[in-house]
Write an enzyme that holds these catalytic residues in place. Structure first.
Site, short mmCIF file in Angstrom:
data_model
loop_
_atom_site.label_atom_id
_atom_site.label_comp_id
_atom_site.label_asym_id
_atom_site.label_seq_id
_atom_site.Cartn_x
_atom_site.Cartn_y
_atom_site.Cartn_z
N PHE A 125 2.27 -1.28 3.04
CA PHE A 125 0.86 -0.95 2.94
C PHE A 125 0.47 -0.40 4.24
CE2 PHE A 125 -3.79 -1.63 3.02
CZ PHE A 125 -4.20 -0.70 1.93
N ASP A 126 -0.61 0.49 4.14
CA ASP A 126 -0.97 0.92 5.60
C ASP A 126 -1.27 -0.03 6.51
OD1 ASP A 126 -1.32 2.56 3.28
OD2 ASP A 126 -3.39 3.30 3.86
N ASP A 216 4.25 -9.84 0.47
CA ASP A 216 3.00 -9.13 0.71
C ASP A 216 2.53 -9.27 -0.62
OD1 ASP A 216 0.53 -7.97 0.83
OD2 ASP A 216 1.50 -6.08 1.79
N ALA A 218 -0.75 -9.29 -2.52
CA ALA A 218 -1.99 -9.23 -2.90
C ALA A 218 -2.09 -9.10 -4.34
CB ALA A 218 -2.38 -7.69 -2.41
N LYS A 259 -7.75 -9.11 -4.05
CA LYS A 259 -7.11 -8.64 -5.23
C LYS A 259 -6.90 -9.81 -6.24
CE LYS A 259 -6.24 -5.44 -2.33
NZ LYS A 259 -6.41 -5.54 -0.67
#
Ligand code: F0G
Length: 460
Positions: A125-126, A216, A218, A259
């Protein structure tokens, strides 16, 4: 599934939304420099910018807020949250963070132990990529190629390309790999899930070369729901059991709790058993996020999160969540609007390269279609294409994204199916007038993270 998804909750409190006139929308968009990020939310009718922190809390969560213990150190709220996270993950060490990127800035630098290291992910992710780079390392993505075949069904388009993963490790040298990050679901790849089989293989490769595995997560609960639906052997397992299998295959859990934590703000760091790493992160978290038992959150935020984490594992909730995204995707697909198929967990990704092939990538077709959708229906999507990708740091050329996506991101427990039908109808109108959509050129471009602040004008 019923003919249409039915939400397992009813509405107790409403927030009015208002549709301004088409004329006003044209004016507001111009004032915003043709960048939906710069619109005021009150000028937006249906906000599909993100599913992050935009969901609705349950009455259990609102009640839990009142129980918040605002002690600086050792608050009761922390211990309630810690217990839930330990229970779900089976991990020994837990710290809250203010949101996902807060968790990243605490843990990622501790894994980068020397120069010229790499992280490998299905897709970073960014903000994860940014924290990898800030820590002096480099981020390499290796998702399967099926991910970019938008029309072909594949149950787990978020999966790692395992051959490529091992090749990268051998090429860069195992001692130079700081970690392997499993993004579940794989946000940047359309919220597509990762199978347990794939995670098992990733874990095997990581163990073979002695590399830590980071989840990761989320949207880890949405990922577990897809596993239950699509992977053999998991049909009769609970979501919690499936999630636990995934956690067993990693060493560290980083979560944007905005999220699948079902809260408006919050993040989580959990570490399986590496006490030394935990101690380092405990030191690092204090100046960055806050004392290790609050990590940037109010006590009440931790209580709401403790409840939200449990609610997000409820299968009926997840079934509705995933089906409503599919519902919107199906309406669009039936009308011929090109989307990524099958739809993922949190959003419908619309292929604007195919909608507006007359707009070159460096005039940002997905941004142009997003703007047209705002004008048509007061709907705010987000561009996930060449505008987001930015410029080559060396040549300063505009980079070309694999796909020019417009993401219609669905906040949790927030909009009804009527809203989604309206979104579909508005986008279908835009699609039917697609030849009239014009490309964009910059009137202002910031050197970094340009998509947030850029201003444009339509190309005549
Ligand atoms: N990891 C993933 C997979 C994410 O999707 C996000 C955020 C983060 C980390 C960072 O978390 O925002 O709480 O700091 N994604 C949001 C989005 C912003 O719109 O997709 P954060």
């Amino acid at each position: 599934m019923h003919k249409y998804p039915i939400p397992p909750y009813k509405i107790k409190m409403v927030e009015p939304i208002k549709m301004i006139s088409r004329e006003e929308r044209v004016k507001k968009l111009e004032e915003a420099g043709y960048n939906p990020f710069k619109l005021r939310s009150e000028d937006v009718f249906i906000d599909l910018l993100t599913d992050s922190g935009t969901g609705a809390m349950s009455h259990f969560q609102w009640s839990a807020l009142m129980m918040g213990d605002e002690a600086y150190a050792g608050s009761r709220s922390f211990y309630r949250l810690e217990k839930v996270v330990k229970n779900i993950t089976g991990y020994k060490y837990v710290m809250p963070a203010h949101q996902g990127r807060g968790a990243e800035q605490v843990v990622i630098p501790e894994l980068v132990t020397k120069e010229h290291m790499y992280f490998i992910s299905n897709i970073h992710f960014d903000t994860t990529r940014a924290h990898v780079e800030i820590a002096g390392a480099r981020a390499i993505d290796c998702v399967i190629k099926e991910c970019f075949d938008l029309d072909e069904y594949h149950p787990f388009k978020g999966n790692f390309d395992l051959e490529k993963l091992e090749e990268i490790i051998l090429e860069k040298g195992k001692e130079n790999i700081a970690g392997i990050i499993m993004t579940i679901t794989n946000n940047s790849a359309g919220g597509q899930p990762v199978s347990i089989e794939n995670m098992t293989s990733v874990n095997k490769i990581a163990k073979k070369y002695d590399i830590p595995v980071i989840i990761d997560g989320a949207r880890y609960a949405e990922n577990a729901y897809f596993v239950k639906q699509r992977e053999k052997g998991y049909e009769n397992k609970t979501i919690r059991e499936i999630a636990k299998v995934a956690f067993d295959l990693a060493d560290i859990f980083l979560m944007s709790a905005k999220k699948d934590g079902l809260v408006n703000i919050g993040g989580i760091i959990a570490i399986k058993d590496n006490e030394e790493l935990f101690q380092k992160c405990q030191t690092n978290i204090v100046p960055k996020e806050g004392f290790p038992t609050y990590g940037g959150l109010a006590g009440r935020d931790m209580d709401a999160l403790a409840v939200g984490l449990e609610e997000a594992l409820d299968e009926q909730y997840l079934a509705y969540r995933i089906d409503e995204v599919k519902y919107l995707g199906d309406l669009l697909k039936e009308a011929g609007v090109p989307i990524q198929y099958p739809t993922g967990g949190h959003a419908v990704f619309v292929d604007c390269g195919a909608i507006a092939p007359h707009i070159p990538y460096d005039q940002f077709p997905a941004q142009a279609v997003s703007n047209a959708l705002y004008i048509e229906g007061g709907i705010r999507p987000v561009e996930i294409g060449s505008l987001l990708l930015g410029r080559d740091p060396d040549t300063h050329e505009n980079l070309k994204a694999d796909k020019e996506f417009m993401r219609l991101t669905i906040p949790r427990r927030t909009y009804t199916l009527e809203h989604l039908r309206y979104v579909a109808e508005s986008l279908i109108k835009v699609y039917n007038n697609r030849e009239s959509i014009k490309g964009l050129e910059f009137t202002y471009e910031s050197p970094l993270l340009r998509h947030f602040t850029a201003k444009f004008k339509p190309v005549e």
